[in-house]
Design a protein around this motif. Structure first.
Motif, short mmCIF file in Angstrom:
data_model
loop_
_atom_site.label_atom_id
_atom_site.label_comp_id
_atom_site.label_asym_id
_atom_site.label_seq_id
_atom_site.Cartn_x
_atom_site.Cartn_y
_atom_site.Cartn_z
N TYR A 78 44.99 152.98 59.69
CA TYR A 78 44.74 151.99 58.63
C TYR A 78 45.42 150.67 59.01
O TYR A 78 46.55 150.67 59.48
N THR A 79 44.70 149.58 58.79
CA THR A 79 45.20 148.26 59.19
C THR A 79 45.04 147.28 58.03
O THR A 79 44.00 147.26 57.37
N MET A 80 46.08 146.48 57.83
CA MET A 80 46.05 145.45 56.78
C MET A 80 45.61 144.13 57.40
O MET A 80 46.22 143.67 58.37
N GLN A 81 44.56 143.54 56.84
CA GLN A 81 44.01 142.31 57.39
C GLN A 81 43.87 141.25 56.30
O GLN A 81 42.99 141.36 55.45
N PRO A 82 44.72 140.22 56.34
CA PRO A 82 44.48 139.10 55.42
C PRO A 82 43.13 138.46 55.72
O PRO A 82 42.72 138.42 56.89
N VAL A 83 42.45 138.00 54.70
CA VAL A 83 41.18 137.31 54.91
C VAL A 83 41.23 135.97 54.20
O VAL A 83 42.05 135.76 53.29
N ASP A 84 40.36 135.05 54.63
CA ASP A 84 40.36 133.72 54.02
C ASP A 84 40.11 133.83 52.53
O ASP A 84 39.31 134.64 52.08
N ALA A 85 40.81 132.98 51.80
CA ALA A 85 40.67 132.98 50.35
C ALA A 85 40.74 131.55 49.87
O ALA A 85 41.34 130.69 50.53
N PRO A 86 40.12 131.26 48.73
CA PRO A 86 40.23 129.91 48.16
C PRO A 86 41.69 129.57 47.89
O PRO A 86 42.53 130.47 47.73
N THR A 87 41.98 128.27 47.84
CA THR A 87 43.33 127.83 47.54
C THR A 87 43.82 128.49 46.26
O THR A 87 43.10 128.58 45.27
N GLY A 88 45.04 128.96 46.33
CA GLY A 88 45.62 129.59 45.14
C GLY A 88 45.35 131.07 45.04
O GLY A 88 45.83 131.72 44.12
N GLN A 89 44.56 131.59 45.97
CA GLN A 89 44.32 133.04 45.97
C GLN A 89 44.85 133.65 47.26
O GLN A 89 45.02 132.97 48.27
N PHE A 90 45.11 134.94 47.19
CA PHE A 90 45.46 135.71 48.38
C PHE A 90 44.50 136.88 48.46
O PHE A 90 44.21 137.52 47.44
N ALA A 91 43.96 137.10 49.64
CA ALA A 91 42.97 138.18 49.80
C ALA A 91 43.23 138.93 51.10
O ALA A 91 43.72 138.36 52.08
N PHE A 92 42.94 140.19 51.07
CA PHE A 92 43.12 141.01 52.27
C PHE A 92 42.23 142.24 52.14
O PHE A 92 41.69 142.53 51.07
N ARG A 93 42.11 142.95 53.24
CA ARG A 93 41.46 144.25 53.16
C ARG A 93 42.22 145.23 54.03
O ARG A 93 43.02 144.86 54.87
N ILE A 94 41.94 146.49 53.75
CA ILE A 94 42.49 147.57 54.54
C ILE A 94 41.33 148.20 55.29
O ILE A 94 40.36 148.63 54.67
N THR A 95 41.41 148.19 56.61
CA THR A 95 40.38 148.89 57.36
C THR A 95 40.87 150.30 57.68
O THR A 95 42.06 150.52 57.86
N GLY A 96 39.93 151.22 57.71
CA GLY A 96 40.26 152.62 57.93
C GLY A 96 40.07 153.06 59.37
O GLY A 96 39.78 152.23 60.25
N PRO A 97 40.23 154.33 59.62
CA PRO A 97 40.11 154.84 60.99
C PRO A 97 38.76 154.55 61.63
O PRO A 97 38.65 154.49 62.85
N ASP A 98 37.72 154.35 60.81
CA ASP A 98 36.39 154.04 61.36
C ASP A 98 36.18 152.54 61.54
O ASP A 98 35.11 152.11 61.95
N GLY A 99 37.19 151.73 61.22
CA GLY A 99 37.08 150.29 61.39
C GLY A 99 36.50 149.56 60.20
O GLY A 99 36.54 148.33 60.14
N ALA A 100 35.93 150.28 59.26
CA ALA A 100 35.33 149.64 58.09
C ALA A 100 36.38 149.45 56.99
O ALA A 100 37.39 150.17 56.94
N ALA A 101 36.10 148.47 56.11
CA ALA A 101 37.02 148.23 54.99
C ALA A 101 37.03 149.44 54.06
O ALA A 101 35.98 149.96 53.70
N VAL A 102 38.23 149.86 53.70
CA VAL A 102 38.39 151.01 52.80
C VAL A 102 38.06 150.57 51.38
O VAL A 102 38.54 149.53 50.91
N THR A 103 37.22 151.35 50.69
CA THR A 103 36.90 151.04 49.30
C THR A 103 37.35 152.14 48.34
O THR A 103 37.31 151.96 47.12
N GLY A 104 37.79 153.27 48.88
CA GLY A 104 38.22 154.37 48.02
C GLY A 104 39.73 154.53 48.06
O GLY A 104 40.33 154.70 49.13
N TYR A 105 40.35 154.46 46.89
CA TYR A 105 41.81 154.56 46.79
C TYR A 105 42.18 155.50 45.67
O TYR A 105 41.50 155.57 44.64
#
Ligand SMILES: [Cu+2]
Length: 329
Positions: A78-105
């Motif tokens: 699992y990897t934490m990846q910050p992604v671009d976000a509008p000013t004033g926001q913070f955004a990131f995703r977690i990619t899983g072992p298959d490289g895709a963004a994890v959506t199930g928590y």
């Protein structure tokens, strides 16, 4: 006792060392090199944990390189990846072992994601709860309170997986005024509340830390549950920001845990050194954070006041540490 059992027993001993750190996985089981696990299909083997469960996921079955949480940007696939976000926001995703963004928590302590941030100088602590988009991107009003190098911790449990805390550095440009770590002190104030700490963490064994909350000289006995507890304690180690998240002994409504003024934690730190403790507690409908510097291990005999450098602010006077106004979602 066969070899595997012996290894498991030893690993469990290590797990006990870190057992109070929320997000640290179990250690028993065969170790598979992490490189092999990265190519598994999504969700494969989550229940059986083929990764071996070691936070360091190294090939050392004795777990000698076992790490506290938050030191790695990528762990167990699992990897934490910050992604671009509008000013004033913070955004990131977690990619899983298959490289895709994890959506199930999994929901842990009322939330699917706990985002904790602090500057590398341990100031500016915030604990917020981002919203998950359908594409696996987490978004939140930016908790990064000004220029500096920040550490952002994602504390989460992927569906069917083990709790995990990943950390990533995020730089906010601008002129940084570095702040020394406040001197150790047994008491601090936040928003008119005084919080007193008793107990000293000791590396290698569990220590009871008790935080007692009062207001206007009166004990607060009606603390409100926050994320399923009367307090949440995060500790960050000075130097590398190793992350420990400790939950208190007892839960609200269990018939034996008082709603203050004292909240006790069984904490164990991974080494001697200086730590910054952040206690989140809820009262009067608002969540506040009380902050302490503690010295784990062999504390000098001198009282705290003589250890402070002449320019070191006290925790209660330093606007960057434990000041009113830093909020919580
Ligand atoms: Cu949280």
């Amino acid at each position: 006792m066969n070899t595997a059992t012996k290894l498991s027993g030893f690993a469990l001993g290590l797990a006990a060392v870190f057992g109070t750190a929320y997000g640290v996985g179990h250690l028993a089981g065969p170790v598979t090199p992490a490189a092999d696990t990265r190519h598994e299909p999504a969700g494969a083997g989550h229940g059986s944990d083929p990764h071996g469960g070691s936070d360091s996921h190294g090939a050392d079955p004795a777990g000698a390189t076992h790490l506290p949480g938050g030191l790695l940007v990528s762990d167990r696939g699992y990897t934490m990846q910050p992604v671009d976000a509008p000013t004033g926001q913070f955004a990131f995703r977690i990619t899983g072992p298959d490289g895709a963004a994890v959506t199930g928590y999994e929901i842990a302590h009322d939330k699917r994601m706990h985002l904790i941030v602090a500057r590398r100088d341990l100031s500016g602590f915030r604990h917020v709860h981002p919203e998950l988009g359908a594409d696996g991107t987490w978004r939140v009003d930016s908790p990064l309170g000004g220029p500096g190098v920040w550490r952002a911790f994602a504390d989460f449990t992927p569906s069917g997986g083990e709790p995990l805390t990943l950390g990533v550095d995020v730089t906010v440009p601008g002129q940084l005024q570095p702040r020394p770590l406040p001197a150790p002190a047994a008491s601090t104030t936040v928003d008119g509340y005084t919080v007193t700490l008793t107990g000293t963490p000791q590396p290698g064994r569990t220590s009871q830390l008790t935080l007692t909350v009062s207001r206007d000289g009166k004990p607060v006995t009606d603390l409100e549950p926050y994320l399923g507890a009367y307090g949440h304690l995060v500790a960050l180690r000075q130097g590398d920001l190793a992350y420990l998240h400790v939950h208190p002994e007892g839960v609200p409504g269990d018939g034996r845990t008082p709603a203050g003024p004292a909240v006790s934690f069984a904490a164990e730190v991974p080494s001697a050194g200086s730590y910054r403790l952040y206690l989140d507690f809820r009262h009067g409908g608002a969540v506040r954070t009380a902050e302490f510097t503690v010295l784990a291990g062999d504390a000098p005999a001198a009282p705290a006041s003589t250890r402070a450098t002449p320019t070191a602010p006290t925790p209660t006077a330093d606007a960057g540490h434990g000041a009113p106004g830093h909020g919580h979602n």
